[in-house]
Enzyme design. Structure first.
Site, PDB file in Angstrom:
ATOM      1  N   ASP A   1      -2.355  10.114   3.983  1.00 35.90           N
ATOM      2  CA  ASP A   1      -3.763   9.755   4.144  1.00 35.90           C
ATOM      3  C   ASP A   1      -4.456  10.773   5.038  1.00 35.90           C
ATOM      4  O   ASP A   1      -4.421  10.674   6.265  1.00 35.90           O
ATOM      5  CB  ASP A   1      -3.883   8.343   4.741  1.00 35.90           C
TER       6      ASP A   1
ATOM      7  N   ARG B   1      -7.720  -0.321   0.948  1.00 37.04           N
ATOM      8  CA  ARG B   1      -8.274  -1.521   0.308  1.00 37.04           C
ATOM      9  C   ARG B   1      -8.623  -1.260  -1.149  1.00 37.04           C
ATOM     10  O   ARG B   1      -8.601  -2.165  -1.965  1.00 37.04           O
ATOM     11  CB  ARG B   1      -9.475  -2.031   1.121  1.00 37.04           C
TER      12      ARG B   1
ATOM     13  N   GLU C   1      -9.376   3.879   2.157  1.00 44.01           N
ATOM     14  CA  GLU C   1      -8.832   3.990   0.801  1.00 44.01           C
ATOM     15  C   GLU C   1      -7.802   2.910   0.476  1.00 44.01           C
ATOM     16  O   GLU C   1      -7.620   2.556  -0.684  1.00 44.01           O
ATOM     17  CB  GLU C   1      -8.191   5.379   0.615  1.00 44.01           C
TER      18      GLU C   1
ATOM     19  N   ASP D   1     -12.021   7.301   3.844  1.00 45.86           N
ATOM     20  CA  ASP D   1     -10.832   6.997   4.636  1.00 45.86           C
ATOM     21  C   ASP D   1     -10.484   5.497   4.578  1.00 45.86           C
ATOM     22  O   ASP D   1      -9.407   5.101   5.015  1.00 45.86           O
ATOM     23  CB  ASP D   1     -11.048   7.448   6.083  1.00 45.86           C
TER      24      ASP D   1
ATOM     25  N   LYS E   1       0.841  -1.204   0.000  1.00 49.87           N
ATOM     26  CA  LYS E   1       0.000   0.000   0.000  1.00 49.87           C
ATOM     27  C   LYS E   1       0.874   1.251   0.000  1.00 49.87           C
ATOM     28  O   LYS E   1       1.684   1.453   0.903  1.00 49.87           O
ATOM     29  CB  LYS E   1      -0.914  -0.002   1.240  1.00 49.87           C
TER      30      LYS E   1
ATOM     31  N   LYS F   1      -9.732  12.970   8.515  1.00 48.42           N
ATOM     32  CA  LYS F   1      -9.300  12.522   9.847  1.00 48.42           C
ATOM     33  C   LYS F   1      -9.206  13.723  10.777  1.00 48.42           C
ATOM     34  O   LYS F   1      -9.042  14.850  10.306  1.00 48.42           O
ATOM     35  CB  LYS F   1      -7.923  11.856   9.760  1.00 48.42           C
TER      36      LYS F   1
ATOM     37  N   ASP G   1       1.708   6.175   5.668  1.00 46.19           N
ATOM     38  CA  ASP G   1       0.708   5.265   5.093  1.00 46.19           C
ATOM     39  C   ASP G   1       1.183   4.611   3.796  1.00 46.19           C
ATOM     40  O   ASP G   1       0.429   3.896   3.135  1.00 46.19           O
ATOM     41  CB  ASP G   1      -0.616   6.028   4.887  1.00 46.19           C
TER      42      ASP G   1
END
Ligand code: BES
Ligand code: ZN
Ligand code: ZN
Length: 489
Positions: free
Chosen positions: A262, A343, A341, A339, A257, A269, A280
């Site tokens: 993020d 996956r 994201e 959020d 990933k 967030k 991230d």
């Protein structure tokens, strides 16, 4: 920088000798060293408990300027991680003291009840990783890494151990490369920057590289990945690295990933939870660094590294909650929460890898869920796979490298929670409980018939506070584990 040697302490002048001492058992078989230990243990301030330390000077029968005795604690508790930690911590102290060169007295393997190569490897890992200083953004470079870390062994042992220093150096360089990528701030690590950095390093080490840019991603209908990238000023990419030695039979794939920041997107967030989100992209960093390491080690297996890279930002162009997108594999997804994201980019990368490269085994690494950190804390990663043999192999490599993993369940009936009224799947589960599991179940819809495992590294990828052989910031968790695993598979 790491070296093995067998010097005569009586005649050879050295500045600093580090001697590990066990609290309740003799672990050295050198008469001179045991003499020094005896002297140290007479002191009130040194009991050889774990972390105890004392420095001695002025020796009659040794040409050494100073000897630092370091406690390892009780014999029963000494394992490879104790050795790694001891070396990391003492290297840190020596950096602080401004030393340049040290010698470490390696205990006798028979006395340690360990295999000599394993003990030396663990000590070297701790020393090498502990010798990393990330000060790129400091004007004053106060801490200088040691120039040379020598390990003193008996002359008859040094031949057998010859191959360890270069191997450990290469693997630790991989971990350190991942650490530096992760610790780099997101303003200097946009998807474009990060893509370029990976590709240039990968090419330098002889990997085959391919970059799918925004245009290619659109043409090839990476709808889920593009939905995440939509809000950012930066363009997404997917980097595919390949290590293909002649004669390899099986193909392995790693997917990481790569969210360079993020923010959560429109489901933004809040302050605290956004603070470390430059990390991230840890999965991506670990996969890229592992690929480079495999190339440098001339590993025999054929390995593909697929790295989807995006930034998750809110803006007028950002994907909205309620939007429905079509993934590369064709399944439609309702965006319940922008959020979730990770996956979305992973499933497009996974589907692409399965379709184009048909690997026998695929492993993805991702800082995927806060729920995994709640479950396992900050030092243990979650392993999710329907394949218990693969889980066992990952966990074994994790234990060996102390990049610990714990197998989590993937109950079929929890798939209920990913249903959408309007699309094939919702990226946001309908229950907040079991969030790490539902995230893994979402990914499992895109693994096809490939043997696959997902490692959620949201906890161990990043340390706010450093440890014995890792400073604050990116940890590179996964590089050592994967290098070991790929050798075993
Ligand atoms: N990148 C985060 C997960 C994360 C959390 C990594 C803490 C490292 C430390 C991920 O993209 C995320 O935001 N996940 C959400 C999923 C939820 C919206 C279903 C989460 O964990 O809350
Ligand atoms: Zn997120
Ligand atoms: Zn994320």
């Amino acid at each position: 920088m790491l070296r093995i040697g067998s010097i005569d302490l009586k005649t050879q002048k050295i500045d600093t000798l580090i001697v590990p001492v066990c609290e309740d058992k003799k672990i050295h078989d050198d008469r001179l060293i045991n003499g020094v230990i005896k002297k140290a243990l007479k002191l009130k301030e040194f009991k050889a408990e774990k972390g105890d330390r004392v420095t001695l000077y002025d020796f009659k029968d040794l040409a050494t300027e100073r000897i630092i005795c370091v406690g390892l604690g009780k014999f029963k508790k000494i394992d490879h991680e104790v050795l790694r930690t001891f070396c990391g911590a003492i290297v840190n102290r020596c950096i602080q003291a401004g030393f340049e060169k040290i010698w470490v007295a390696v205990p006798a393997a028979e006395k340690l009840k360990m295999e000599m190569p394993d003990a030396v490897e663990a000590m070297m890992e701790g020393a090498c990783l502990g010798n990393h200083v990330f000060d790129k953004y400091k004007k004053e470079k106060k801490k200088k890494p040691l120039k040379q870390i020598n390990f003193r062994v008996k002359p008859e042992a040094s031949g057998k151990l010859r191959k360890i220093p270069p191997k450990v150096s290469t693997i630790c360089a991989g971990t350190i490369l991942a650490r530096e990528w992760i610790s780099t701030p997101s303003n200097e690590k946009t998807p474009e920057h990060f893509t370029r950095s990976i590709v240039s390093k990968a090419r330098k080490h002889g990997l085959k590289t391919r970059v799918l840019r925004e245009k290619d991603l659109k043409q090839n209908k990476f709808g889920a990945l593009l939905a995440v990238a939509a809000g950012s000023q930066s363009k997404p990419s997917m980097v595919v690295l390949e290590h293909k030695p002649a004669g390899a039979k099986k193909t392995l794939a790693l997917v990481g990933k790569g969210v360079t920041f993020d923010s959560g997107g429109l489901n933004i967030k809040t302050g605290d939870s956004m603070a470390a989100m430059k990390s991230d992209m840890s999965g991506a960093a670990v996969v890229a660094a592992t690929m480079i390491t495999l190339a440098r080690l001339k590993t025999k297996s054929h390995v593909i590294g697929a790295i989807p890279i995006v930034e998750n930002m809110p803006s007028g162009k950002a994907t909205r909650p309620g939007d429905i997108v079509r993934s590369y594999a064709g399944k439609t997804i309702e965006i319940g929460n922008t959020d979730a994201e990770g996956r979305l980019i992973l499933i497009d990368a996974m589907s692409y890898v399965v379709k184009k490269h048909k690997p026998q085994i695929m492993i993805d690494l991702a800082t995927l869920t806060g729920a995994c950190v709640v479950a396992l804390g900050e030092k243990i990663a979650g392993v999710f796979t329907p394949d218990d043999d693969l889980a066992e192999a990952i966990i074994a490599s994790g234990n060996k490298t102390h990049e610990r993993c714990w197998q989590m369940p993937m109950p079929d009936d929890y798939k209920e929670l990913l249903k959408s009224d309007f699309a094939d799947l919702n990226n946001m589960p309908s229950s907040r409980w079991g969030g790490a599991i539902t995230a893994a179940l979402f990914l499992s819809e895109f693994s096809g018939d490939t043997r696959w495992a997902h490692i959620d590294i949201a906890g161990p990828a990043y340390f706010k506070k450093g440890g014995a052989y890792c400073g604050p910031g990116g940890t590179g968790f996964g590089v050592r584990l994967l290098c070991d695993l790929i050798e075993q598979l």
